[in-house]
Design a protein around this motif. Sequence first.
Motif, PDB file in Angstrom:
ATOM      1  N   UNK A 114      44.041  34.636  37.532  1.00  0.00           N
ATOM      2  CA  UNK A 114      45.126  35.291  38.256  1.00  0.00           C
ATOM      3  C   UNK A 114      44.623  36.393  39.171  1.00  0.00           C
ATOM      4  N   UNK A 115      43.653  37.175  38.680  1.00  0.00           N
ATOM      5  CA  UNK A 115      43.081  38.254  39.493  1.00  0.00           C
ATOM      6  C   UNK A 115      42.403  37.697  40.735  1.00  0.00           C
ATOM      7  N   UNK A 116      41.643  36.640  40.570  1.00  0.00           N
ATOM      8  CA  UNK A 116      40.932  36.037  41.694  1.00  0.00           C
ATOM      9  C   UNK A 116      41.924  35.598  42.774  1.00  0.00           C
ATOM     10  N   UNK A 117      42.984  34.947  42.344  1.00  0.00           N
ATOM     11  CA  UNK A 117      43.985  34.485  43.299  1.00  0.00           C
ATOM     12  C   UNK A 117      44.686  35.661  43.975  1.00  0.00           C
ATOM     13  N   UNK A 118      45.027  36.690  43.209  1.00  0.00           N
ATOM     14  CA  UNK A 118      45.687  37.869  43.788  1.00  0.00           C
ATOM     15  C   UNK A 118      44.781  38.544  44.812  1.00  0.00           C
ATOM     16  N   UNK A 119      43.498  38.730  44.442  1.00  0.00           N
ATOM     17  CA  UNK A 119      42.562  39.340  45.392  1.00  0.00           C
ATOM     18  C   UNK A 119      42.486  38.504  46.671  1.00  0.00           C
ATOM     19  N   UNK A 120      42.455  37.193  46.509  1.00  0.00           N
ATOM     20  CA  UNK A 120      42.384  36.306  47.675  1.00  0.00           C
ATOM     21  C   UNK A 120      43.589  36.540  48.597  1.00  0.00           C
ATOM     22  N   UNK A 121      44.788  36.526  48.031  1.00  0.00           N
ATOM     23  CA  UNK A 121      45.988  36.693  48.855  1.00  0.00           C
ATOM     24  C   UNK A 121      46.121  38.105  49.416  1.00  0.00           C
ATOM     25  N   UNK A 122      45.476  39.062  48.781  1.00  0.00           N
ATOM     26  CA  UNK A 122      45.475  40.431  49.311  1.00  0.00           C
ATOM     27  C   UNK A 122      44.363  40.642  50.344  1.00  0.00           C
ATOM     28  N   UNK A 123      43.544  39.606  50.555  1.00  0.00           N
ATOM     29  CA  UNK A 123      42.491  39.677  51.564  1.00  0.00           C
ATOM     30  C   UNK A 123      41.227  40.384  51.105  1.00  0.00           C
ATOM     31  N   UNK A 124      41.094  40.597  49.813  1.00  0.00           N
ATOM     32  CA  UNK A 124      39.923  41.295  49.257  1.00  0.00           C
ATOM     33  C   UNK A 124      38.919  40.258  48.753  1.00  0.00           C
ATOM     34  N   UNK A 125      38.205  39.649  49.698  1.00  0.00           N
ATOM     35  CA  UNK A 125      37.322  38.527  49.364  1.00  0.00           C
ATOM     36  C   UNK A 125      36.157  38.938  48.465  1.00  0.00           C
ATOM     37  N   UNK A 127      36.172  41.262  46.167  1.00  0.00           N
ATOM     38  CA  UNK A 127      36.718  41.399  44.811  1.00  0.00           C
ATOM     39  C   UNK A 127      37.008  40.031  44.205  1.00  0.00           C
ATOM     40  N   UNK A 128      37.523  39.115  45.032  1.00  0.00           N
ATOM     41  CA  UNK A 128      37.781  37.754  44.551  1.00  0.00           C
ATOM     42  C   UNK A 128      36.470  37.093  44.121  1.00  0.00           C
ATOM     43  N   UNK A 129      35.429  37.248  44.937  1.00  0.00           N
ATOM     44  CA  UNK A 129      34.125  36.651  44.613  1.00  0.00           C
ATOM     45  C   UNK A 129      33.556  37.261  43.333  1.00  0.00           C
ATOM     46  N   UNK A 158      37.320  31.471  49.232  1.00  0.00           N
ATOM     47  CA  UNK A 158      36.754  32.813  49.413  1.00  0.00           C
ATOM     48  C   UNK A 158      35.508  32.735  50.283  1.00  0.00           C
ATOM     49  N   UNK A 159      34.597  31.817  49.960  1.00  0.00           N
ATOM     50  CA  UNK A 159      33.350  31.685  50.723  1.00  0.00           C
ATOM     51  C   UNK A 159      33.648  31.296  52.171  1.00  0.00           C
ATOM     52  N   UNK A 160      34.666  30.474  52.378  1.00  0.00           N
ATOM     53  CA  UNK A 160      35.072  30.098  53.728  1.00  0.00           C
ATOM     54  C   UNK A 160      35.525  31.341  54.499  1.00  0.00           C
ATOM     55  N   UNK A 161      36.364  32.161  53.873  1.00  0.00           N
ATOM     56  CA  UNK A 161      36.841  33.398  54.509  1.00  0.00           C
ATOM     57  C   UNK A 161      35.697  34.375  54.773  1.00  0.00           C
ATOM     58  N   UNK A 162      34.676  34.317  53.936  1.00  0.00           N
ATOM     59  CA  UNK A 162      33.524  35.200  54.106  1.00  0.00           C
ATOM     60  C   UNK A 162      32.458  34.599  55.035  1.00  0.00           C
ATOM     61  N   UNK A 163      32.782  33.442  55.635  1.00  0.00           N
ATOM     62  CA  UNK A 163      31.829  32.750  56.508  1.00  0.00           C
ATOM     63  C   UNK A 163      30.550  32.367  55.774  1.00  0.00           C
ATOM     64  N   UNK A 164      30.673  31.969  54.521  1.00  0.00           N
ATOM     65  CA  UNK A 164      29.517  31.586  53.716  1.00  0.00           C
ATOM     66  C   UNK A 164      29.673  30.168  53.192  1.00  0.00           C
TER      67      UNK A 164
END
Length: 168
Positions: A114-125, A127-129, A158-164
Amino acid sequence: NQADYSQALERFHQSLAYDRELKDQNGECRTLNNIGLLYRALRQYEKALEYLESAYALLKRQGDQFGIAQCTHNIGLVLACMNQHRRSLAYFKTSLAYSISSEAICHQAYPLSGMCEAWYYLGAMDSAAFTVDQFLGLPQSCREPKLLASFYLLMGKVKFKQNQLVIA
């Protein structure tokens, strides 16, 4: 189907009355939690929160660490369904803390998801990673296939958003 949910709700409400009559607080907590989960399935999120928050208050009075871990995770899930990711994150963090304090090692996977998904939707890549890394640090036996698939999907996003992409 709707009739099944209605029948289940009716039976849980009967059980809740019975639990209260017998002053069975453990049974009352379980029943409140189950009613909340049914309302979540019916997408009646405000009602779901009402029952889950009642269970949470009772669990806190009892000091049931693992029960609190489960219940706060369920509240986080409902809030996520309502796109209230910052609030859901707070409940998932609480769930993780209680999972750790009650030594429920494998239960930690659920609030981490749940935390990973929340961080993702909050744009905190980042923290999600980091949360994905925490999940991967759990014992192999705690990684049930459906949850593992969910984490890998999120990790790819997450990796996609981080360009990785190469790492994903």
